[in-house]
Design a protein around this motif. Sequence first.
Motif, PDB file in Angstrom:
ATOM      1  N   ALA A   1      64.784  42.621  93.684  1.00  0.00           N
ATOM      2  CA  ALA A   1      65.681  41.548  93.238  1.00  0.00           C
ATOM      3  C   ALA A   1      65.396  41.138  91.798  1.00  0.00           C
ATOM      4  O   ALA A   1      66.315  40.862  91.017  1.00  0.00           O
ATOM      5  CB  ALA A   1      65.555  40.348  94.162  1.00  0.00           C
ATOM      6  N   THR A   2      64.133  41.116  91.441  1.00  0.00           N
ATOM      7  CA  THR A   2      63.773  40.818  90.047  1.00  0.00           C
ATOM      8  C   THR A   2      62.649  41.750  89.632  1.00  0.00           C
ATOM      9  O   THR A   2      61.780  42.075  90.440  1.00  0.00           O
ATOM     10  CB  THR A   2      63.271  39.370  89.854  1.00  0.00           C
TER      11      THR A   2
ATOM     12  N   HIS B   1      61.571  42.974  80.562  1.00  0.00           N
ATOM     13  CA  HIS B   1      61.827  41.533  80.437  1.00  0.00           C
ATOM     14  C   HIS B   1      60.542  40.867  79.917  1.00  0.00           C
ATOM     15  O   HIS B   1      60.506  40.444  78.757  1.00  0.00           O
ATOM     16  CB  HIS B   1      62.246  40.977  81.804  1.00  0.00           C
ATOM     17  N   THR B   2      59.521  40.842  80.752  1.00  0.00           N
ATOM     18  CA  THR B   2      58.237  40.312  80.274  1.00  0.00           C
ATOM     19  C   THR B   2      57.158  41.388  80.224  1.00  0.00           C
ATOM     20  O   THR B   2      56.024  41.103  79.842  1.00  0.00           O
ATOM     21  CB  THR B   2      57.743  39.148  81.162  1.00  0.00           C
TER      22      THR B   2
ATOM     23  N   GLY C   1      66.417  33.307  80.571  1.00  0.00           N
ATOM     24  CA  GLY C   1      66.989  33.552  81.892  1.00  0.00           C
ATOM     25  C   GLY C   1      66.006  34.241  82.824  1.00  0.00           C
ATOM     26  O   GLY C   1      64.838  34.450  82.486  1.00  0.00           O
ATOM     27  N   HIS C   2      66.518  34.595  83.994  1.00  0.00           N
ATOM     28  CA  HIS C   2      65.671  35.225  85.000  1.00  0.00           C
ATOM     29  C   HIS C   2      65.555  36.716  84.748  1.00  0.00           C
ATOM     30  O   HIS C   2      66.465  37.338  84.218  1.00  0.00           O
ATOM     31  CB  HIS C   2      66.263  35.004  86.397  1.00  0.00           C
TER      32      HIS C   2
ATOM     33  N   PRO D   1      67.060  48.879  90.373  1.00  0.00           N
ATOM     34  CA  PRO D   1      67.323  49.717  91.555  1.00  0.00           C
ATOM     35  C   PRO D   1      66.258  50.788  91.758  1.00  0.00           C
ATOM     36  O   PRO D   1      66.367  51.596  92.677  1.00  0.00           O
ATOM     37  CB  PRO D   1      68.678  50.360  91.217  1.00  0.00           C
ATOM     38  N   LEU D   2      65.230  50.822  90.904  1.00  0.00           N
ATOM     39  CA  LEU D   2      64.340  51.989  90.850  1.00  0.00           C
ATOM     40  C   LEU D   2      62.906  51.694  91.287  1.00  0.00           C
ATOM     41  O   LEU D   2      61.974  52.398  90.881  1.00  0.00           O
ATOM     42  CB  LEU D   2      64.348  52.556  89.422  1.00  0.00           C
ATOM     43  N   PHE D   3      62.718  50.673  92.137  1.00  0.00           N
ATOM     44  CA  PHE D   3      61.358  50.384  92.616  1.00  0.00           C
ATOM     45  C   PHE D   3      60.828  51.599  93.377  1.00  0.00           C
ATOM     46  O   PHE D   3      61.524  52.168  94.217  1.00  0.00           O
ATOM     47  CB  PHE D   3      61.366  49.152  93.517  1.00  0.00           C
TER      48      PHE D   3
END
Length: 351
Positions: A268-269, A274-275, A319-320, A325-327
Amino acid sequence: MKRRIVTRHPVTLLWSLRSLCPLACDYCYFGLVADHQIAPPTKAGQLSHISRNDMNRKEVLAFARTLAGSAVGRVFLAGGEPLAWPGVLDVIQVIKAAGIEVVACTNGLPLAKAEIQDALFDLGVDAISVSLDSTDPAVNDARRPDRFGRGTWHAAVDGIRAVIAQRAAGPAPRVGIYSVLTRRTIDDMPAMGRLTADLGCDYYVPQPITLADDHKLHAELSLRPDDEPRLRAAFDALYREHPELVLPASTYPQQVLDTLPRTTSPVATCFGGHTLHFIQPDGAIWDCVSPYRIDATAPAARRSIRGASAADLFPAPTGHAPGCPLFSHECVNMWPLMDFDRVTEPSGSPR
Ligand SMILES: C[S@@+](CC[C@H](N)C(=O)[O-])C[C@H]1O[C@@H](n2cnc3c(N)ncnc32)[C@H](O)[C@@H]1O
């Protein structure tokens, strides 16, 4: 109160600083020198211990100097072997002077050198992660010999002991062990926890092996769905028997189990891009170490730290974090890195 790294310096860099390494681990992400002498890698993102494209010291330092005032709060220095490169201490000095945390990820052998060890203490390195795969020197050394085929277990443990002795009762650097988790080392996991604690270390991370399906060791070493009962038992024992150690978050064992089918699944995240940013020795920047994610990066979106500034490349994200989709087994070992406040702030106290 929120932690400083979360609020003001949320970005983590996993910086694979140099390609060279004096070890010849047969499963290494960087491949084997002998194989690459015959067939050098050609694909974007592929690593090699004999890469000719590593950034030079001047370029590395120029980028490191731009980190001050950026959103970067923690840098993991890896490789290759970062502590075997003469330029590493200058890089650490620049990063630490910028008020950024440094974690040195090492095979442990350079730690036995007094000048390296003293410098890591003097420069205020925050943590040292040492790779050691087994409680049994022979098992470790079969996978992690040096380039002349000699075992490295005793030298790595000597390096850990030397750092722990110099630290005495001091709080820093934190010291931990990372083990590559293969079908052959699953059952040794709780005993590795015991060894880690007995050595006086603070944290232990078993990281699942990632090998491509066509890698010659895949059948022998990669984790499979039928390993689940042994993995569950080993993780349960590790967490039950070693409350004194900082271990990956309690959700990590299930995350590892979720990757056993070797498929990709959505999360989901995800912090990748991102970080978290992954930097290769040639300066290439990727969202994450996963070849799936690297392959999915459009050529036009490829970037480099060469001649660039950290503030431009890695602004504080807004933002979040988006989903991915690639875990997969290729990326699950990023979670303990991104949860490293557990190591540097074990009490959870705000900085
Ligand atoms: C590539 S090494 C670089 C840092 C340093 N030379 C060391 O030995 O820790 C970083 C970590 O990746 C692990 N590693 C290497 N190849 C791997 C693979 N195919 N799957 C999982 N972990 C791997 C190593 O054992 C080590 O803990």
